[in-house]
Design a protein around this motif. Structure first.
Motif, PDB file in Angstrom:
ATOM      1  N   ALA A  33       7.132   8.079  10.337  1.00 21.90           N
ATOM      2  CA  ALA A  33       7.765   7.191   9.352  1.00 21.90           C
ATOM      3  C   ALA A  33       9.134   7.035   9.890  1.00 21.90           C
ATOM      4  O   ALA A  33       9.689   5.864   9.871  1.00 21.90           O
ATOM      5  CB  ALA A  33       7.537   7.774   7.785  1.00 21.90           C
ATOM      6  N   ARG A  34       9.904   8.151  10.298  1.00 24.02           N
ATOM      7  CA  ARG A  34      11.190   7.995  10.639  1.00 24.02           C
ATOM      8  C   ARG A  34      11.340   7.322  11.932  1.00 24.02           C
ATOM      9  O   ARG A  34      12.374   6.350  11.965  1.00 24.02           O
ATOM     10  CB  ARG A  34      11.633   9.627  11.165  1.00 24.02           C
ATOM     11  CG  ARG A  34      12.009  10.471   9.690  1.00 24.02           C
ATOM     12  CD  ARG A  34      12.860  12.038  10.325  1.00 24.02           C
ATOM     13  NE  ARG A  34      11.912  12.694  11.255  1.00 24.02           N
ATOM     14  CZ  ARG A  34      12.353  12.760  12.548  1.00 24.02           C
ATOM     15  NH1 ARG A  34      13.416  12.144  12.910  1.00 24.02           N
ATOM     16  NH2 ARG A  34      11.412  13.575  13.369  1.00 24.02           N
ATOM     17  N   ALA A  35      10.304   7.145  12.818  1.00 20.87           N
ATOM     18  CA  ALA A  35      10.357   6.461  13.847  1.00 20.87           C
ATOM     19  C   ALA A  35      10.477   4.960  13.488  1.00 20.87           C
ATOM     20  O   ALA A  35      11.222   3.977  13.984  1.00 20.87           O
ATOM     21  CB  ALA A  35       9.348   6.639  14.880  1.00 20.87           C
ATOM     22  N   CYS A  36       9.391   4.504  12.502  1.00 25.90           N
ATOM     23  CA  CYS A  36       9.627   3.182  12.019  1.00 25.90           C
ATOM     24  C   CYS A  36      10.747   2.822  11.182  1.00 25.90           C
ATOM     25  O   CYS A  36      11.119   1.490  11.743  1.00 25.90           O
ATOM     26  CB  CYS A  36       8.430   3.008  10.854  1.00 25.90           C
ATOM     27  SG  CYS A  36       6.735   3.236  11.499  1.00 25.90           S
ATOM     28  N   VAL A  37      11.541   3.660  10.709  1.00 31.15           N
ATOM     29  CA  VAL A  37      12.928   3.105  10.251  1.00 31.15           C
ATOM     30  C   VAL A  37      13.890   2.932  11.464  1.00 31.15           C
ATOM     31  O   VAL A  37      14.498   1.826  11.560  1.00 31.15           O
ATOM     32  CB  VAL A  37      13.595   4.359   9.364  1.00 31.15           C
ATOM     33  CG1 VAL A  37      14.872   3.923   9.052  1.00 31.15           C
ATOM     34  CG2 VAL A  37      12.526   4.504   8.165  1.00 31.15           C
ATOM     35  N   GLY A  38      13.973   3.857  12.521  1.00 24.66           N
ATOM     36  CA  GLY A  38      14.551   3.600  13.557  1.00 24.66           C
ATOM     37  C   GLY A  38      14.416   2.327  14.259  1.00 24.66           C
ATOM     38  O   GLY A  38      15.232   1.477  14.887  1.00 24.66           O
ATOM     39  N   LEU A  39      12.991   1.931  14.823  1.00 25.03           N
ATOM     40  CA  LEU A  39      12.724   0.656  15.140  1.00 25.03           C
ATOM     41  C   LEU A  39      13.165  -0.528  14.412  1.00 25.03           C
ATOM     42  O   LEU A  39      13.278  -1.345  14.845  1.00 25.03           O
ATOM     43  CB  LEU A  39      11.129   0.590  15.357  1.00 25.03           C
ATOM     44  CG  LEU A  39      10.735   1.967  16.353  1.00 25.03           C
ATOM     45  CD1 LEU A  39       9.334   1.906  16.520  1.00 25.03           C
ATOM     46  CD2 LEU A  39      11.265   1.503  17.611  1.00 25.03           C
ATOM     47  N   GLY A  87       0.868  -1.366  -0.105  1.00 29.16           N
ATOM     48  CA  GLY A  87      -0.239   0.048  -0.011  1.00 29.16           C
ATOM     49  C   GLY A  87       0.771   1.403   0.059  1.00 29.16           C
ATOM     50  O   GLY A  87       0.570   2.132   0.727  1.00 29.16           O
ATOM     51  N   ALA A  88       1.795   1.213  -0.834  1.00 27.55           N
ATOM     52  CA  ALA A  88       2.911   2.485  -0.839  1.00 27.55           C
ATOM     53  C   ALA A  88       2.209   3.746  -1.333  1.00 27.55           C
ATOM     54  O   ALA A  88       2.942   4.753  -1.169  1.00 27.55           O
ATOM     55  CB  ALA A  88       4.147   2.081  -1.747  1.00 27.55           C
ATOM     56  N   ASN A  89       0.999   3.553  -1.887  1.00 31.29           N
ATOM     57  CA  ASN A  89       0.404   4.899  -2.340  1.00 31.29           C
ATOM     58  C   ASN A  89      -0.401   5.568  -1.073  1.00 31.29           C
ATOM     59  O   ASN A  89      -1.056   6.827  -1.363  1.00 31.29           O
ATOM     60  CB  ASN A  89      -0.575   4.804  -3.574  1.00 31.29           C
ATOM     61  CG  ASN A  89       0.092   4.738  -4.819  1.00 31.29           C
ATOM     62  OD1 ASN A  89       1.309   5.363  -5.078  1.00 31.29           O
ATOM     63  ND2 ASN A  89      -0.296   4.268  -5.782  1.00 31.29           N
ATOM     64  N   GLY A  90      -0.709   4.675  -0.023  1.00 31.98           N
ATOM     65  CA  GLY A  90      -1.622   5.151   0.909  1.00 31.98           C
ATOM     66  C   GLY A  90      -0.675   6.241   1.850  1.00 31.98           C
ATOM     67  O   GLY A  90       0.471   6.601   1.599  1.00 31.98           O
ATOM     68  N   ARG A  91      -1.398   6.801   2.655  1.00 32.16           N
ATOM     69  CA  ARG A  91      -1.101   7.690   3.785  1.00 32.16           C
ATOM     70  C   ARG A  91       0.225   7.175   4.378  1.00 32.16           C
ATOM     71  O   ARG A  91       1.470   7.781   4.445  1.00 32.16           O
ATOM     72  CB  ARG A  91      -2.143   8.056   4.866  1.00 32.16           C
ATOM     73  CG  ARG A  91      -3.356   8.631   4.195  1.00 32.16           C
ATOM     74  CD  ARG A  91      -4.410   8.800   5.298  1.00 32.16           C
ATOM     75  NE  ARG A  91      -5.641   9.256   4.604  1.00 32.16           N
ATOM     76  CZ  ARG A  91      -6.818   8.918   5.231  1.00 32.16           C
ATOM     77  NH1 ARG A  91      -6.895   8.553   6.409  1.00 32.16           N
ATOM     78  NH2 ARG A  91      -8.142   9.231   4.639  1.00 32.16           N
ATOM     79  N   PHE A  92      -0.036   5.875   5.319  1.00 32.71           N
ATOM     80  CA  PHE A  92       1.196   5.457   6.158  1.00 32.71           C
ATOM     81  C   PHE A  92       2.128   4.780   5.073  1.00 32.71           C
ATOM     82  O   PHE A  92       3.340   5.018   5.225  1.00 32.71           O
ATOM     83  CB  PHE A  92       0.618   4.492   7.262  1.00 32.71           C
ATOM     84  CG  PHE A  92       1.857   3.874   7.903  1.00 32.71           C
ATOM     85  CD1 PHE A  92       2.014   4.618   9.121  1.00 32.71           C
ATOM     86  CD2 PHE A  92       2.117   2.381   7.723  1.00 32.71           C
ATOM     87  CE1 PHE A  92       2.954   4.012  10.031  1.00 32.71           C
ATOM     88  CE2 PHE A  92       3.117   1.997   8.883  1.00 32.71           C
ATOM     89  CZ  PHE A  92       3.554   2.821   9.704  1.00 32.71           C
ATOM     90  N   GLY A  93       1.650   4.128   4.145  1.00 31.68           N
ATOM     91  CA  GLY A  93       2.505   3.547   3.083  1.00 31.68           C
ATOM     92  C   GLY A  93       3.579   4.402   2.357  1.00 31.68           C
ATOM     93  O   GLY A  93       4.815   4.096   2.376  1.00 31.68           O
ATOM     94  N   LEU A  94       3.067   5.597   1.851  1.00 32.53           N
ATOM     95  CA  LEU A  94       3.898   6.555   1.379  1.00 32.53           C
ATOM     96  C   LEU A  94       4.886   7.123   2.012  1.00 32.53           C
ATOM     97  O   LEU A  94       6.080   7.173   1.738  1.00 32.53           O
ATOM     98  CB  LEU A  94       2.892   7.715   0.804  1.00 32.53           C
ATOM     99  CG  LEU A  94       3.547   9.045   0.352  1.00 32.53           C
ATOM    100  CD1 LEU A  94       4.366   8.889  -1.189  1.00 32.53           C
ATOM    101  CD2 LEU A  94       2.409  10.128   0.170  1.00 32.53           C
ATOM    102  N   HIS A  95       4.617   7.542   3.441  1.00 33.00           N
ATOM    103  CA  HIS A  95       5.602   8.193   4.185  1.00 33.00           C
ATOM    104  C   HIS A  95       6.771   7.399   4.820  1.00 33.00           C
ATOM    105  O   HIS A  95       7.753   7.645   5.021  1.00 33.00           O
ATOM    106  CB  HIS A  95       4.841   8.850   5.403  1.00 33.00           C
ATOM    107  CG  HIS A  95       4.174  10.200   5.089  1.00 33.00           C
ATOM    108  ND1 HIS A  95       2.796  10.183   4.701  1.00 33.00           N
ATOM    109  CD2 HIS A  95       4.719  11.503   5.027  1.00 33.00           C
ATOM    110  CE1 HIS A  95       2.486  11.300   4.211  1.00 33.00           C
ATOM    111  NE2 HIS A  95       3.586  12.069   4.550  1.00 33.00           N
ATOM    112  N   THR A  96       6.187   5.936   4.626  1.00 33.15           N
ATOM    113  CA  THR A  96       7.281   4.924   5.264  1.00 33.15           C
ATOM    114  C   THR A  96       8.098   4.517   4.234  1.00 33.15           C
ATOM    115  O   THR A  96       9.438   4.599   4.426  1.00 33.15           O
ATOM    116  CB  THR A  96       6.605   3.946   5.772  1.00 33.15           C
ATOM    117  OG1 THR A  96       5.569   3.214   5.178  1.00 33.15           O
ATOM    118  CG2 THR A  96       6.045   4.008   7.185  1.00 33.15           C
TER     119      THR A  96
END
Length: 337
Positions: free
Chosen positions: A208-214, A12-21
C-alpha cells in the motif's frame, strides 16, 4: 496559500487491498473516499481519521460514482469477488473502473497477481515475462489486464502493482490465516506445497505504501505501468523458522488436506479455484524488484522478521499458543521483539 489535499477513491475499502491502501493514502495526507457496500459498516481500522470519508455507494449506481470519481485524482480498485464469481464479476468491475477513469481523468491503481504467468513460469518474474495462463482463473486475469492495457491507448492511465500471496495481521480468509497458521495453537505450521522452494508473498502495508509513492509519480509513469512488487520471498521451511523465532516455540509440520479440498471442489467452485492454483505452491517463483526500484529508489520494505512478527501477533495476543516448559507446565506465548 494552503493547498487542498488530493483525493483518492478507494473501491472496496473494507477489503484486504482496499483497506491497506486507504490507510496508506490517509497517512500520506490524501483525502480518502472509502467506498463500501450500502448497509455495511466501515472497517474499524478506518474509523476516527478525519481524512477518510465513508462512501456507502452501490457499484450499480454508476451516475453517483461518476460524480465522485470526477473529484478524484486516483481510483483504487480494491474490489475482489470470490473465485466463483470471477467470470462474471471481474469483467463488470473492469468495465466500471475503466469507464470511471475515462470520464474523470483519474489514474487507476489495482493489484495484479502471478496467475497470468501460468504453471510454466520461470522462477524470476518481471514486467516482461510472457503471460501464458494455464487455467481459467489466469485467463480471466489476463483478459482483465488486456482491457486496462487497451484503455491506456484511450487515455486511461493504470498502475498495476503485481503482488504475491497477501500477508497481513488481520484474519481475512487468505492462505496464511486460514490454512498455514490455523493450527499454530496446537503447535503446528501447515504448508500447502513443497517446503524448500521460494514462494512470493506481499506484505500489504508495504504494498500500500508503494501504491502511494507510485500515485505521486502517476503522470511520469507509462500509461500502463506493470510493476512487480518483490515483497517477501520465502520457502515453507524459512517461514516456519521465522514463526518459531517470533513465537519462541518449535512447531511441528502440519499438512494441508488436499484430498478433502479436491473432494469439496467437486461441489464448490471456490474450492475448484483453490485446486487450480495449487501449482503455485510447487513451482519456485519470486517477483523482481527492478521496476519498483527504478521509480521508487528510496522505498524501504519492512524487514521480513518484523513482517512475520506482525502477522502472527494476533495468535500471541489471544494466548492461543501454549509452550511446554521443562517441568511440564504450559504458559502463554508472546511475540518476541
Amino acid at each position: 496559500m494552503h493547498k487542498s489535499p488530493e483525493t483518492v477513491l478507494v473501491l472496496g475499502a473494507n477489503g484486504r487491498f482496499g483497506l491497506h491502501t486507504a490507510l496508506a493514502f490517509a497517512a500520506a495526507g490524501w483525502r480518502v473516499l472509502a467506498q463500501i457496500r450500502p448497509g455495511k459498516p466501515l472497517n474499524p481500522a478506518l474509523l476516527g481519521q478525519s481524512n477518510i470519508e465513508p462512501l456507502p455507494q452501490a457499484l450499480s449506481d454508476i451516475a453517483k460514482l461518476t460524480v465522485v470519481a470526477n473529484n478524484s485524482k486516483v481510483i483504487v480498485n480494491g474490489l475482489h469477488p470470490p473465485y466463483r464469481s470471477w467470470h462474471t464479476e471481474i469483467p463488470k468491475i473492469t468495465s466500471l473502473v475503466v469507464s470511471l477513469a475515462r470520464e474523470s481523468g483519474a489514474s487507476v491503481i489495482l493489484p495484479g497477481n502471478v496467475y497470468v504467468y501460468g504453471a510454466t513460469m520461470p522462477e524470476l518474474l518481471t514486467a516482461s515475462t510472457p503471460h501464458h495462463p494455464t487455467n481459467k482463473l489466469g485467463e480471466i486475469r489476463l483478459k482483465m489486464e488486456r482491457q486496462y492495457r487497451d484503455a491506456a491507448d484511450d487515455g486511461v492511465r493504470t498502475i498495476l502493482l503485481r503482488i504475491g500471496d497477501f500477508l497481513q495481521r488481520e484474519s481475512t480468509g487468505n492462505w496464511f490465516d486460514t490454512h498455514m497458521t490455523r493450527q499454530l495453537g496446537m503447535g503446528r505450521f501447515a504448508y500447502p506445497g513443497r517446503r524448500t522452494i521460494p514462494h512470493a508473498f506481499g506484505y500489504l502495508p508495504d504494498a500500500a505504501r508503494a501504491c502511494v509513492g507510485l500515485a505521486q509519480l502517476r503522470n511520469d509513469l507509462p500509461a500502463f505501468a506493470d510493476i512487480p512488487f518483490a515483497g517477501t520471498t520465502l520457502s515453507g521451511d524459512q517461514m516456519q523458522q521465522m514463526i518459531e523465532q517470533a513465537l519462541g516455540a518449535k512447531m511441528k509440520a502440519g499438512h494441508i488436506p488436499w484430498p478433502v479440498i479436491r473432494l469439496l471442489a467437486l461441489f464448490n467452485s471456490d474450492m475448484r479455484g483453490v485446486v487450480d492454483m495449487r501449482y503455485l505452491w510447487d513451482t519456485p517463483h519470486r517477483l523482481s524488484d527492478s521496476n519498483l526500484r527504478k521509480w521508487l529508489p528510496d522505498f524501504r520494505p519492512t524487514p521480513v522478521e518484523k513482517i512475520i512478527e506482525d502477522c502472527v501477533s494476533r495468535f500471541a495476543q489471544q494466548s492461543a499458543i501454549k509452550n511446554t516448559t521443562k517441568d511440564g507446565l504450559h504458559q502463554p506465548l508472546t511475540v518476541r521483539h
